[in-house]
Design a protein around this motif. Structure first.
Motif, mmCIF file in Angstrom:
data_model
loop_
_atom_site.group_PDB
_atom_site.id
_atom_site.type_symbol
_atom_site.label_atom_id
_atom_site.label_comp_id
_atom_site.label_asym_id
_atom_site.label_seq_id
_atom_site.Cartn_x
_atom_site.Cartn_y
_atom_site.Cartn_z
ATOM 1 N N SER A 120 32.229 41.634 40.439
ATOM 2 C CA SER A 120 33.634 41.353 40.110
ATOM 3 C C SER A 120 34.106 40.169 40.935
ATOM 4 O O SER A 120 33.375 39.677 41.809
ATOM 5 C CB SER A 120 34.520 42.558 40.414
ATOM 6 O OG SER A 120 34.789 42.600 41.815
ATOM 7 N N ILE A 122 36.779 40.429 42.829
ATOM 8 C CA ILE A 122 37.653 41.018 43.852
ATOM 9 C C ILE A 122 37.355 40.422 45.239
ATOM 10 O O ILE A 122 36.186 40.288 45.607
ATOM 11 C CB ILE A 122 37.482 42.558 43.875
ATOM 12 C CG1 ILE A 122 38.032 43.159 42.581
ATOM 13 C CG2 ILE A 122 38.168 43.177 45.094
ATOM 14 C CD1 ILE A 122 37.709 44.636 42.385
ATOM 15 N N ARG A 128 35.292 34.736 47.496
ATOM 16 C CA ARG A 128 34.517 34.397 46.275
ATOM 17 C C ARG A 128 33.646 33.167 46.516
ATOM 18 O O ARG A 128 32.484 33.131 46.131
ATOM 19 C CB ARG A 128 35.460 34.106 45.105
ATOM 20 C CG ARG A 128 35.937 35.325 44.368
ATOM 21 C CD ARG A 128 36.540 34.976 43.032
ATOM 22 N NE ARG A 128 37.832 34.321 43.080
ATOM 23 C CZ ARG A 128 39.000 34.954 43.238
ATOM 24 N NH1 ARG A 128 39.029 36.265 43.364
ATOM 25 N NH2 ARG A 128 40.130 34.284 43.277
ATOM 26 N N HIS A 156 39.522 32.827 37.172
ATOM 27 C CA HIS A 156 38.433 32.777 38.159
ATOM 28 C C HIS A 156 37.370 31.754 37.742
ATOM 29 O O HIS A 156 36.771 31.089 38.590
ATOM 30 C CB HIS A 156 37.789 34.166 38.318
ATOM 31 C CG HIS A 156 38.767 35.240 38.682
ATOM 32 N ND1 HIS A 156 38.980 36.355 37.900
ATOM 33 C CD2 HIS A 156 39.610 35.352 39.737
ATOM 34 C CE1 HIS A 156 39.907 37.112 38.469
ATOM 35 N NE2 HIS A 156 40.306 36.522 39.577
ATOM 36 N N VAL A 280 39.533 44.529 35.881
ATOM 37 C CA VAL A 280 39.883 43.764 37.088
ATOM 38 C C VAL A 280 39.873 42.257 36.826
ATOM 39 O O VAL A 280 39.804 41.472 37.767
ATOM 40 C CB VAL A 280 38.919 44.111 38.258
ATOM 41 C CG1 VAL A 280 39.166 45.519 38.747
ATOM 42 C CG2 VAL A 280 37.453 43.928 37.866
ATOM 43 N N CYS A 283 42.469 40.165 38.792
ATOM 44 C CA CYS A 283 42.675 40.361 40.234
ATOM 45 C C CYS A 283 42.935 39.030 40.932
ATOM 46 O O CYS A 283 42.586 37.971 40.425
ATOM 47 C CB CYS A 283 41.462 41.072 40.851
ATOM 48 S SG CYS A 283 39.966 40.069 40.889
#
Ligand SMILES: NC(=O)c1ccc[n+]([C@@H]2O[C@H](COP(=O)([O-])OP(=O)(O)OC[C@H]3O[C@@H](n4cnc5c(N)ncnc54)[C@H](OP(=O)(O)O)[C@@H]3O)[C@@H](O)[C@H]2O)c1
Length: 284
Positions: A120, A122, A128, A156, A280, A283
Motif C-alpha cells: 500500500s 500508507i 514512500r 500516489h 486505502v 491515504c
C-alpha cells in the motif's frame, strides 16, 4: 486495450515497463491456510497456471514456495517459467524494507521474486520515497526481477511521476465491473503501468447480478468466468483466489470465448464503488 483475441492461453504474458513479462492470469492466495495454499498452488500449476500472488501479510509464502519447488522438481519445469509475486507489509524505512524482503525470500525458499510490491501507499510521502528507493536497490541487487505497487491512488502515482523516480511496472488494485477506479486506471494506462486486478470476482458478492447471469447463460459460462473474461479483455492482469480444485480449473477456462462490445459495455456500466476488502487508495 489489447484485442480480445490476443489473450489465448493461461501462460500468455504481458510485457511490463522494465522489459520483463508477466503471465496475465494467476492464482491469488489471500486468506488461505498453509495446507489450502499448498494444495491450491499445486492444483493451479498442474492446471497450467504460471503465476502465483502471495504476500508477507498472507503468512503463506512458505507453502507457496514449497508447492512451487515440488512442482519444479517433479516436472523439471524451469523456475523462470513460474512467476512469483510477494509484497511488503509495512512501509517503515529503507533498511527495514530490505530486511523484510530478505525474510520473505527465505520463507518462500527462493533466490528472487519475479515481482515485489509495496502492499500500500500508507506512510506518507517521505516513507514512500525511502521504501521505493529500497525496492529499486533490491532490483539492482537481483533480489527481485521487477518492482511495483499496490493500492496506490492516482495521486500516489502522480507523486512518483513528479519525483522522476523509476515508475512501478504494475499497480495492483481492486478491479472488477462493480469497482472500476477510472482515475487510477487512466493514470496507469497513460504511463504504461499495468493494472493488476485484485478481487477480480468481487469476492463472489455480486454473482446473482442479472446482467452477469444473463451474459453467462448466453455464453454457456458461469458468472465467475464472465467477470474474469471482462478483466482479461480490459488488459488487466487477473489473480482470482479459490481453494477448490474444481474452481481452480473452471476459473481458468476463459480463453475459448469473447465478450462482444455490447456485453463489455453493459458490464462497464455496473460500477458502484463496491469495496470488498480494504480501501486505502486515498491515504495521505
Ligand atoms: N493487494 C491487495 O491489497 C489485495 C487485497 C485482496 C486480495 N489481493 C490478491 O487478489 C487475490 C484475489 O482477490 P480476493 O481473494 O480478495 O477475491 P476474489 O478472487 O475476487 O474472490 C475470491 C472468493 O470467491 C470465491 N470463488 C472463487 N472462484 C469462484 C467460483 N468459480 N465460483 C464461486 N465462488 C468462487 C472464493 O471462494 P473459494 O476459495 O471457496 O472458492 C473466495 O471466497 C487474493 O487472493 C490476493 O492474492 C490483493
Amino acid at each position: 486495450m489489447p484485442s480480445p483475441n490476443a489473450v489465448k492461453s493461461l501462460a500468455a504474458r504481458l510485457t511490463m515497463l522494465d522489459g520483463n513479462s508477466i503471465p496475465q492470469f494467476g492464482l491469488g492466495v489471500y486468506e488461505m491456510s498453509d495446507s489450502e495454499t499448498y494444495n491450491a498452488v499445486k492444483w493451479a500449476l498442474e492446471a497450467g497456471y504460471r503465476h502465483i500472488d502471495t504476500a508477507e501479510w498472507y503468512e503463506n509464502e512458505k507453502p507457496c514456495g514449497k508447492a512451487i519447488a515440488d512442482f519444479i522438481k517433479s516436472t523439471s519445469t524451469p523456475r523462470s517459467e513460474i512467476f512469483l509475486t510477494s509484497k511488503l507489509k509495512n512501509n517503515a524505512s529503507y533498511d527495514r524494507t530490505l530486511r523484510d524482503l530478505k525474510q520473505s525470500l527465505k520463507r518462500a525458499g527462493v533466490d528472487y521474486f519475479d515481482l515485489y510490491l509495496m502492499h500500500s501507499a500508507i506512510g506518507g510521502p517521505q516513507i514512500r520515497k525511502e521504501v521505493w528507493k529500497a525496492c529499486c536497490d533490491a532490483r539492482e541487487q537481483g533480489l527481485v526481477k521487477s518492482i511495483g505497487v499496490s493500492n496506490f491512488g492516482a495521486k500516489h502515482i502522480q507523486e512518483m511521476i513528479d519525483q522522476k523516480v523509476p515508475l512501478p511496472v504494475v499497480n495492483q488494485v481492486d478491479l472488477h465491473p462493480f469497482m472500476r477506479h477510472p482515475e487510477i486506471v487512466k493514470i496507469c494506462e497513460d504511463n504504461e503501468i499495468l493494472l493488476e486486478a485484485w478481487g477480480p470476482l468481487a469476492r463472489a458478492m455480486r454473482f446473482t447480478h442479472p446482467s452477469l447471469v444473463k451474459i453467462a447463460e448466453r455464453k454457456g459460462k458461469d458468472v465467475a468466468q464472465i467477470m474474469l473474461r471482462w478483466g482479461l479483455q480490459h488488459g488487466f492482469v487477473i489473480i482470482p483466489k479459490t481453494v477448490s480444485q474444481q474452481r481452480v480449473v473452471s476459473n481458468s477456462n476463459i480463453f475459448d470465448f469473447v465478450l462482444d462490445d455490447e456485453e463489455m459495455k453493459e458490464l462497464d456500466g455496473l460500477d458502484e464503488y463496491l469495496v470488498t476488502d480494504w480501501d486505502v487508495v486515498d491515504c495521505e
